[in-house]
Design a protein around this motif. Structure first.
Motif, PDB file in Angstrom:
ATOM      1  N   VAL A 135      35.942  47.692  41.294  1.00 54.35           N
ATOM      2  CA  VAL A 135      36.959  46.730  41.766  1.00 54.35           C
ATOM      3  C   VAL A 135      36.198  45.485  42.160  1.00 54.35           C
ATOM      4  O   VAL A 135      36.625  44.361  42.686  1.00 54.35           O
ATOM      5  N   ILE A 136      34.713  45.436  42.127  1.00 58.37           N
ATOM      6  CA  ILE A 136      33.995  44.368  42.346  1.00 58.37           C
ATOM      7  C   ILE A 136      33.248  43.701  41.216  1.00 58.37           C
ATOM      8  O   ILE A 136      32.670  44.706  40.441  1.00 58.37           O
ATOM      9  N   GLN A 137      33.242  42.458  40.959  1.00 57.77           N
ATOM     10  CA  GLN A 137      32.672  42.141  39.726  1.00 57.77           C
ATOM     11  C   GLN A 137      31.229  41.395  40.374  1.00 57.77           C
ATOM     12  O   GLN A 137      31.259  40.550  40.701  1.00 57.77           O
ATOM     13  N   HIS A 138      30.110  41.954  39.913  1.00 55.33           N
ATOM     14  CA  HIS A 138      28.907  41.656  40.303  1.00 55.33           C
ATOM     15  C   HIS A 138      28.252  40.751  39.169  1.00 55.33           C
ATOM     16  O   HIS A 138      28.140  41.082  37.915  1.00 55.33           O
ATOM     17  N   GLY A 166      35.830  39.915  44.192  1.00 49.90           N
ATOM     18  CA  GLY A 166      36.420  41.103  44.490  1.00 49.90           C
ATOM     19  C   GLY A 166      37.784  40.362  45.364  1.00 49.90           C
ATOM     20  O   GLY A 166      38.435  39.355  45.493  1.00 49.90           O
ATOM     21  N   VAL A 167      38.507  41.489  45.940  1.00 48.62           N
ATOM     22  CA  VAL A 167      39.534  41.140  46.950  1.00 48.62           C
ATOM     23  C   VAL A 167      39.298  41.955  48.277  1.00 48.62           C
ATOM     24  O   VAL A 167      38.780  42.881  48.227  1.00 48.62           O
ATOM     25  N   ASP A 168      39.859  41.254  49.367  1.00 50.09           N
ATOM     26  CA  ASP A 168      39.607  41.909  50.599  1.00 50.09           C
ATOM     27  C   ASP A 168      40.631  42.788  50.707  1.00 50.09           C
ATOM     28  O   ASP A 168      41.722  43.180  50.000  1.00 50.09           O
ATOM     29  N   PRO A 169      40.784  43.506  51.980  1.00 50.85           N
ATOM     30  CA  PRO A 169      41.792  44.674  52.215  1.00 50.85           C
ATOM     31  C   PRO A 169      43.241  44.181  52.105  1.00 50.85           C
ATOM     32  O   PRO A 169      44.061  44.822  51.827  1.00 50.85           O
ATOM     33  N   GLU A 170      43.395  42.956  52.425  1.00 50.12           N
ATOM     34  CA  GLU A 170      44.822  42.222  52.441  1.00 50.12           C
ATOM     35  C   GLU A 170      45.312  41.795  50.889  1.00 50.12           C
ATOM     36  O   GLU A 170      46.312  41.109  50.710  1.00 50.12           O
TER      37      GLU A 170
END
Length: 115
Positions: free
Chosen positions: A64-67, A81-85
């Motif tokens: 879910v996270i692109q490093h 990435g995206v936050d919880p919202e």
């Protein structure tokens, strides 16, 4: 405020805008090895000065996270990435920003290993 940043060799360059009022140190398996201090901003506040084709990307675990990192010097200047919202976010490695006094930035610890 606007900041300029890059990897060590300058192949990956960017500008980031926002108030640098803190950073996060994570102890997950990748962050512990990289030693990054991450500053989270909305993705549209990150402006790449490098073509995306010149940037390498690594994902792991839940992908879910692109490093993002430089394929030439290996430095990891930012991730996405995206936050919880569900908002698109960029995680800027403040160690890659020009002119930032790292000792003046409060650092919050995050237990990513427990996730």
């Amino acid at each position: 405020m606007n900041y300029k940043g890059s990897c060590h060799c300058g192949n990956v360059a960017f500008e980031a805008e926002g108030e640098l009022d803190g950073a996060m140190s994570c102890n997950c398996s990748i962050c512990q090895r990289k030693g990054s201090l991450m500053w989270f901003i909305p993705r549209d506040h990150l402006h790449l000065l490098t073509a995306e084709d010149d940037i390498a990307t690594y994902t792991f675990n839940q992908h879910v996270i692109q490093h993002h990192f430089c394929p030439k010097c290996g430095i990891h200047p930012y991730g996405e990435g995206v936050d919880p919202e569900g908002n698109r976010m960029a995680a800027i490695n403040i160690r890659c920003l020009e002119g930032v006094d790292l000792d003046s930035v409060p650092v919050q610890r995050f237990d990513g290993r427990a996730m």
